[in-house]
Design an enzyme around this catalytic site. Structure first.
Site, short mmCIF file in Angstrom:
data_model
loop_
_atom_site.label_atom_id
_atom_site.label_comp_id
_atom_site.label_asym_id
_atom_site.label_seq_id
_atom_site.Cartn_x
_atom_site.Cartn_y
_atom_site.Cartn_z
CD GLU A 234 -2.73 -1.04 2.48
OE1 GLU A 234 -2.42 -1.66 3.33
OE2 GLU A 234 -3.86 -0.04 2.31
CD GLU A 367 -16.82 -2.81 8.76
OE1 GLU A 367 -16.31 -2.87 7.61
OE2 GLU A 367 -17.60 -2.13 9.44
#
Lengths: 397, 357
Positions: A234, A367
């Site tokens: 990322e 989540e």
């Protein structure tokens, strides 16, 4: 001649030397960028010959600053986040020498933009459930399927693509990873409109798309492992300047609070102060993360920062609408636009509120991030899995 | 931007303090101590303040200290918070020491730094930074008045009492001190009364007290951070070993997600607390903002951590024989100490130019 990687002093000497030989104001931008790549000053932690010098990654920000100070042309990294942040490290890790030479240079210079063909309508958080099929046909593969949430697909020249090549084995084992030519016949890009009215993303339909086997990244069946590399890269901003206080959305809200006394109520005052404190906490957390990375002590705090950022952006943008009252009921424009980058500050408060809803879904839902933190950072037991040893074709869909 | 990381020296210091506390202040010992009459653990205090020399960390060497800064002091506080150690470090080695440093006092300061004497600022423990309204008066060098809810008031050898005429030092033996049954059993309060106690002025005006409370608020965040981390660590360890319905309870997302959120909050609290102590250490003009942010943020994080610790320990977490209540009581008291989060947000309204409605 020493083979030790260059240190900070050596790098700044090389940048100086490069700038002396390539006057930024007198060199055509693309030519400048290509030469910078060839000099190994593009991403200094990459190997020699591939835009780098094998130097520590932490030295890159200083190099970037020197180029920026000299007014050098930029490769517009904001337009090629997927390419620079995800495709490039994956190609570096799994690509053949030929693939590295073909793809990395035009990727870094921005000549060729990249997108990511990962998510599908039936495979969001559970990426390994994906159904896009690739079937071998001699020295090429024929691909059929549908991808979704694909930013920049309408601008991209290449895509990183993960497919199902063996439906008869459990899902993580039957996947294969490719580089896909977005101009190939059978690739159809359709805008996917979001709740904001605009379309940053696309749906991509792949119909009998032929991909040569030399565009495969990694082995057949190794697609999950390759994808994991992509997802672990990322985009982490190393170095750069610390964000100033009140940057981002809290600045808009604080400005509004100061300039418009008639909007103030006691309850909103408390909410503004809480948001101000939480934003400052998030800013300091980002700064500490930046210092850790610069000091070569990367920690798992990045996933927490993403989680906190999403929550904060949603709260502050919601607060802004409430503060505005009547004006919060107005929206600037529902027209379907095709933005190339997300800019929270140039649109209306309603846009900010709606766009922020994506922050807890894009790049890993909040989540899933909580699962990751709980399992990988805190070492809590993993979820009970019903799909692990079942052939992909037998999974409920 | 300030350095928000820990130095190697700080890491070594932390390891030394933790080793000592693991040995001399296990939570079972801390719990047993709460049922004794002694207002603090004097043997532990001797070890922390004297043997390890922690009391003198923020005091310059020429004044009898170790010549370190508030940064190292804060690392000690993290560990003391982690252990809910019943020693007057925050009150004597941080708040009172900051007052004496600001006042330019030398004699008492040296004995505090050496761990020979304990001094506390005689203000109610909930007092936020800012101007203190004195409740005691001085006349002819004799001090009269009452102060309720002084933290470590019974542990103190010397009380530093704010008056309209400046800050006065009073021998604790010359004051009437009444033990208060305190919510935080590991940092007890006392009500203090003076009736003509001999007093020596150590500072003029209110500046020393303002500095002391501000420094205290900035550093309290580190104690809260250490406590929060301990609660998370203990809870994570527990939910891995506690089985219900044939699974560790830590495998349920209902708990995992809350613990992930707590971990995220604690990473934030660490950055916020480090920024506050860094501002205190360097005398940064941003200290009032940093301290207010630290208290507004870290109070809530520590409290949440302690509350989750109780809840996720389930039935055992509600019992006296489990450690959780020690943390909960300290966390709740810390959230009120040196100004509630709301008081600190009110301070930010002025500091950050966000005026009230």
């Amino acid at each position: 001649m020493s083979t030790a990687p260059p240190d900070a002093d050596e790098l700044s000497r090389r940048v100086e030397e490069f700038l002396a030989a390539h006057d930024p104001s007198a060199t055509e931008p693309l030519e400048f960028l290509r030469a910078r790549f060839d000099a190994g000053l593009a991403w200094v932690h990459y190997p020699e010959g591939l835009g780098g010098l094998g130097a520590p990654r932490a030295l890159q920000p200083a190099v970037d600053r020197l180029f920026a100070k000299a007014g050098a042309p930029t490769n517009h990294p904001e337009r090629n986040g997927i390419g620079l942040g995800m495709a490039a490290p994956t190609i570096l890790a799994f690509g053949t020498e030929e693939q590295k030479r073909r793809f990395l240079r035009p990727l870094w210079t921005g000549e060729e933009l990249w997108c990511q063909l990962f998510s599908e309508p039936g495979a969001g958080s559970d990426l390994a459930a994906l159904a896009t099929r690739a079937v071998r046909d001699g020295d090429r593969w024929i691909v059929n399927g549908q991808k979704v949430w694909t930013s920049m697909a309408h601008e991209a020249r290449w895509a990183i693509l993960v497919t199902r090549t063996d439906p008869d084995v459990p899902k993580h084992r039957g996947m294969t990873y490719f580089v896909c030519d977005m101009t190939a016949p059978g690739v159809e890009v359709r805008p996917l409109r979001q709740i904001t009215g605009e379309a940053e993303f696309n749906e991509v339909f792949l119909t009998d798309v032929a991909i040569p086997d030399e565009h495969r990244l990694g082995d057949v069946g190794q697609g999950w492992q390759v994808s994991t590399t992509t997802l672990m890269n990322e985009r982490v901003a190393i170095g750069g300047a610390a964000a100033p206080r009140e940057s981002g959305m809290i600045g808009v809200v604080a400005g509004l609070w100061r300039d418009r006394p008639e909007l103030r109520t006691p309850g909103l005052h408390d909410a503004v102060l809480r948001a101000w404190v939480e934003t400052e906490a998030a800013r300091l957390t980002g700064e500490r993360l930046r210092q850790q990375l610069t000091a070569g002590q990367p920690g798992p705090e990045g996933s927490g920062a993403k989680l906190a950022f999403a929550k904060l952006n949603q709260e502050v943008s919601g607060l802004e609408l409430e503060l505005l009252g009547d004006e919060g009921l107005r929206y600037d424009d529902w027209t379907m636009r095709r933005p190339t980058e997300v800019d929270f500050t140039r649109r209306s408060p309603g846009y900010r509120y709606l766009r922020a809803k994506g922050n807890s879904i894009e790049g890993g839902t909040s989540e899933i991030l909580r699962n990751i933190i709980a399992e990988r950072v805190l070492g809590l037991p993993g979820e009970i899995r019903v799909d692990k040893d079942v052939a992909w074709k037998d999974l409920p869909k | 931007m300030s350095d928000l990381l820990y130095s190697e020296i700080e890491n070594d210091l932390r390891a030394g303090v933790r080793e000592l506390l693991d040995d001399k202040a296990p939570w079972t010992g801390v719990l047993a101590g709460t049922e004794k009459d002694e207002p603090y653990d004097a043997a532990l205090w001797q070890a922390v303040a004297g043997q390890l020399g922690c009391a003198g960390l923020p005091v310059p060497e020429e004044l009898g200290g170790a010549g370190a800064t508030w940064r190292e002091t804060a690392v000690v506080l993290e560990e003391l918070g982690r252990a809910v150690a019943p020693v007057p470090f925050l009150t004597s080695s941080v708040v009172a020491t900051a007052a004496l440093l600001a006042a330019g006092e030398r004699e008492l300061l040296g004995s505090l730094a050496a761990g020979e004497r304990i001094a506390v600022l005689a203000v109610p423990f909930a007092t936020p930074p800012g101007d203190v309204a004195p409740t005691a008066q001085v006349s002819d060098g004799k001090l009269t008045g009452e102060v309720a809810g002084v933290a470590d008031g019974l542990a103190a050898d010397v009380l530093l009492v704010p008056t309209a005429d400046g800050l006065y030092a009073v021998d604790a033996a010359d004051a009437a001190r009444t033990a208060v049954t305190s919510l935080d059993m590991t940092r007890r309060l006392a009500d203090v009364a003076f009736s003509g106690a001999p007093a020596r002025r150590v500072a003029e005006g209110g500046e020393a007290v303002r500095t002391a409370l501000l420094t205290g608020a900035a550093l309290l965040a580190s104690e809260q951070l250490g406590l929060a981390q301990r609660c998370l660590d203990d809870t994570v360890a527990y939910v891995k070993t506690r089985y219900q319905f044939g699974r560790p309870v830590g495998s349920y997302q209902g708990l995992k997600h809350r613990l992930a959120d707590l971990w995220t909050s604690i990473t934030q609290a660490r950055a916020v607390a480090r920024y506050a102590v860094s501002c205190a250490a360097s005398g940064d003009a941003d200290l009032p903002v940093a301290a207010a942010v630290a208290q507004a943020h870290c109070s809530a994080v520590a409290l949440k951590a302690a509350e989750e610790c109780v809840q996720m320990h389930g039935g055992i977490g509600f019992t006296w024989e489990n450690s959780s209540h020690l943390f909960l009581k300290r966390a709740k008291a810390d959230a009120i100490a040196l100004g509630t989060a709301d008081r600190h947000r009110a301070a930010l309204a002025t500091l950050a130019d966000l005026p009230s409605a």
